[in-house]
Write a protein that holds these residues in place. Structure first.
Motif, PDB file in Angstrom:
ATOM      1  N   ALA A 134       1.448  -8.071  17.073  1.00 32.84           N
ATOM      2  CA  ALA A 134       0.719  -9.321  16.848  1.00 32.84           C
ATOM      3  C   ALA A 134       1.663 -10.458  16.473  1.00 32.84           C
ATOM      4  CB  ALA A 134      -0.333  -9.117  15.756  1.00 32.84           C
ATOM      5  N   LEU A 135       2.657 -10.175  15.635  1.00 32.65           N
ATOM      6  CA  LEU A 135       3.622 -11.190  15.233  1.00 32.65           C
ATOM      7  C   LEU A 135       4.396 -11.696  16.439  1.00 32.65           C
ATOM      8  CD1 LEU A 135       5.171 -12.694  12.904  1.00 32.65           C
ATOM      9  CD2 LEU A 135       6.774 -10.764  12.963  1.00 32.65           C
ATOM     10  N   GLU A 136       4.884 -10.788  17.257  1.00 33.37           N
ATOM     11  CA  GLU A 136       5.734 -11.188  18.381  1.00 33.37           C
ATOM     12  C   GLU A 136       4.952 -11.944  19.454  1.00 33.37           C
ATOM     13  OE1 GLU A 136       9.334  -7.930  18.038  1.00 33.37           O
ATOM     14  OE2 GLU A 136       7.740  -7.537  19.488  1.00 33.37           O
ATOM     15  N   PHE A 164       2.458 -11.969   8.114  1.00 36.36           N
ATOM     16  CA  PHE A 164       3.335 -10.818   8.306  1.00 36.36           C
ATOM     17  C   PHE A 164       4.223 -10.603   7.090  1.00 36.36           C
ATOM     18  CE2 PHE A 164       7.235  -8.728   9.720  1.00 36.36           C
ATOM     19  CZ  PHE A 164       6.731  -7.627  10.390  1.00 36.36           C
ATOM     20  N   GLU A 165       4.723 -11.693   6.520  1.00 38.52           N
ATOM     21  CA  GLU A 165       5.566 -11.578   5.324  1.00 38.52           C
ATOM     22  C   GLU A 165       4.810 -10.900   4.189  1.00 38.52           C
ATOM     23  OE1 GLU A 165       8.593 -15.389   5.709  1.00 38.52           O
ATOM     24  OE2 GLU A 165       6.607 -15.682   4.823  1.00 38.52           O
ATOM     25  N   ARG A 166       3.549 -11.264   4.000  1.00 41.43           N
ATOM     26  CA  ARG A 166       2.757 -10.631   2.940  1.00 41.43           C
ATOM     27  C   ARG A 166       2.555  -9.149   3.217  1.00 41.43           C
ATOM     28  NH1 ARG A 166       0.025 -15.648   3.474  1.00 41.43           N
ATOM     29  NH2 ARG A 166      -1.592 -14.727   4.795  1.00 41.43           N
ATOM     30  N   ASP A 167       2.292  -8.821   4.477  1.00 41.12           N
ATOM     31  CA  ASP A 167       2.085  -7.419   4.857  1.00 41.12           C
ATOM     32  C   ASP A 167       3.370  -6.615   4.645  1.00 41.12           C
ATOM     33  OD1 ASP A 167       0.337  -5.395   6.618  1.00 41.12           O
ATOM     34  OD2 ASP A 167       2.400  -5.332   7.348  1.00 41.12           O
ATOM     35  N   LEU A 168       4.505  -7.166   5.098  1.00 44.12           N
ATOM     36  CA  LEU A 168       5.764  -6.430   4.986  1.00 44.12           C
ATOM     37  C   LEU A 168       6.210  -6.318   3.533  1.00 44.12           C
ATOM     38  CD1 LEU A 168       8.110  -5.008   6.348  1.00 44.12           C
ATOM     39  CD2 LEU A 168       9.205  -7.238   6.684  1.00 44.12           C
ATOM     40  N   ALA A 169       6.084  -7.411   2.776  1.00 38.82           N
ATOM     41  CA  ALA A 169       6.505  -7.383   1.370  1.00 38.82           C
ATOM     42  C   ALA A 169       5.734  -6.322   0.593  1.00 38.82           C
ATOM     43  CB  ALA A 169       6.310  -8.757   0.740  1.00 38.82           C
ATOM     44  N   CYS A 216      17.965 -17.333  31.881  1.00 36.96           N
ATOM     45  CA  CYS A 216      16.708 -17.472  31.144  1.00 36.96           C
ATOM     46  C   CYS A 216      16.799 -16.734  29.815  1.00 36.96           C
ATOM     47  CB  CYS A 216      15.548 -16.906  31.962  1.00 36.96           C
ATOM     48  SG  CYS A 216      13.925 -17.029  31.132  1.00 36.96           S
ATOM     49  N   LEU A 217      16.524 -17.437  28.735  1.00 36.32           N
ATOM     50  CA  LEU A 217      16.380 -16.780  27.435  1.00 36.32           C
ATOM     51  C   LEU A 217      15.070 -16.016  27.431  1.00 36.32           C
ATOM     52  CD1 LEU A 217      17.481 -16.533  24.471  1.00 36.32           C
ATOM     53  CD2 LEU A 217      15.836 -18.318  23.896  1.00 36.32           C
ATOM     54  N   LEU A 218      15.105 -14.766  26.980  1.00 34.07           N
ATOM     55  CA  LEU A 218      13.893 -13.938  26.919  1.00 34.07           C
ATOM     56  C   LEU A 218      13.897 -13.239  25.565  1.00 34.07           C
ATOM     57  CD1 LEU A 218      11.383 -12.784  28.183  1.00 34.07           C
ATOM     58  CD2 LEU A 218      12.786 -11.153  29.453  1.00 34.07           C
ATOM     59  N   SER A 219      13.190 -13.831  24.597  1.00 35.60           N
ATOM     60  CA  SER A 219      13.316 -13.417  23.196  1.00 35.60           C
ATOM     61  C   SER A 219      11.971 -13.098  22.569  1.00 35.60           C
ATOM     62  CB  SER A 219      13.986 -14.547  22.402  1.00 35.60           C
ATOM     63  OG  SER A 219      14.012 -14.266  21.019  1.00 35.60           O
ATOM     64  N   ASN A 220      11.915 -11.982  21.842  1.00 39.59           N
ATOM     65  CA  ASN A 220      10.770 -11.692  20.981  1.00 39.59           C
ATOM     66  C   ASN A 220      10.975 -12.406  19.651  1.00 39.59           C
ATOM     67  OD1 ASN A 220       9.511 -10.061  22.837  1.00 39.59           O
ATOM     68  ND2 ASN A 220       9.874  -8.135  21.762  1.00 39.59           N
ATOM     69  N   SER A 221      10.046 -13.277  19.295  1.00 45.19           N
ATOM     70  CA  SER A 221      10.207 -14.062  18.069  1.00 45.19           C
ATOM     71  C   SER A 221       9.445 -13.437  16.907  1.00 45.19           C
ATOM     72  CB  SER A 221       9.715 -15.494  18.292  1.00 45.19           C
ATOM     73  OG  SER A 221       8.345 -15.514  18.639  1.00 45.19           O
ATOM     74  N   TRP A 222       9.993 -13.619  15.715  1.00 46.35           N
ATOM     75  CA  TRP A 222       9.332 -13.178  14.484  1.00 46.35           C
ATOM     76  C   TRP A 222       8.999 -14.412  13.652  1.00 46.35           C
ATOM     77  CZ3 TRP A 222      10.273  -8.011  11.692  1.00 46.35           C
ATOM     78  CH2 TRP A 222      10.194  -6.954  12.603  1.00 46.35           C
TER      79      TRP A 222
END
Length: 215
Positions: A58-60, A69-74, A119-125
């Motif tokens: 979902a984040l990516e 996501f930060e709250r979930d991971l923390a 082409c840049l192909l990046s999964n973002s967080w």
């Protein structure tokens, strides 16, 4: 003949993810062993190719914002004091140790100078990208959270290929995550599993039959 290069960002066009995470673990006094166990479980699901999904998917794709996501991971992590780390700004602190891999940017300029599409192909967080000079090195940019797709989904590779107008069989994909390389190869795209700039550039030179290293 290779006419297109698709390339990841974090850990490829930057210094390694492991180095950045190690700096953050020290700075935030994170329980490293516990962190690695938590992330191993999350990442294995995220890149397994199975139907099961988690917060990383979902984040990516941009379906979950960074703060959530930060709250979930923390909540899953512990500091050396046995307490969860501060959630706010967690992702920023995790990636603060990234530095540009200048040799890789130089390589992309050489590639484009020979008429090869990039082409840049990046999964973002939910992270901020330093985009200065991108017009010099990329013909197209695909960031997962901006397009609602993520690697290793086939559709994001097709989207990137469409943007640069090249067939998969004429392209090579560079990434530091093996599951993404496997997905690209399944679509007929050649793959280079990045570990460090010198070996990646050497492999790309062999595929392109071009000198790409600057003196």
């Amino acid at each position: 003949m290779v006419t297109g290069v698709l390339i990841d960002w974090g850990g490829v066009l930057t210094t390694s993810m492991a180095d950045s995470i190690a700096k953050w673990i020290d700075a935030d006094r994170i329980d490293g062993e516990h962190y690695r166990a938590v992330m191993r479980e999350l990442v294995e699901v995220a890149y397994s190719g199975e139907d099961e999904e988690n917060a990383i998917h979902a984040l990516e794709r941009g379906e979950l914002d960074g703060a959530a996501f930060e709250r979930d991971l923390a909540a899953r992590l512990l500091t050396l004091d046995g307490m969860p780390p501060v959630a706010e700004g967690l992702l920023t602190r995790m990636f603060a140790g990234f530095e540009r891999a200048e040799a890789m940017y130089d390589m992309l300029r050489e590639v484009r100078g020979h008429g090869v599409k990039t082409c840049l192909l990046s999964n973002s967080w939910s992270n901020t990208y330093e985009r200065d000079g991108w017009d010099e090195v990329f013909d197209a940019v695909v960031i997962s959270g901006e397009v609602g797709m993520r690697k290793p989904e086939p559709r994001i590779f097709h989207h990137a290929l469409d943007l640069i107008g090249q067939p998969g069989e004429s392209c090579v994909f560079i990434d530091d995550i093996e599951a993404n390389i496997v997905a690209a190869r399944a679509l007929g795209i050649a793959g280079i599993h990045h570990r460090e700039p010198d070996t990646t550039i050497l492999e790309l030179e062999s595929l392109l039959r071009l000198p790409l290293r600057r003196a």
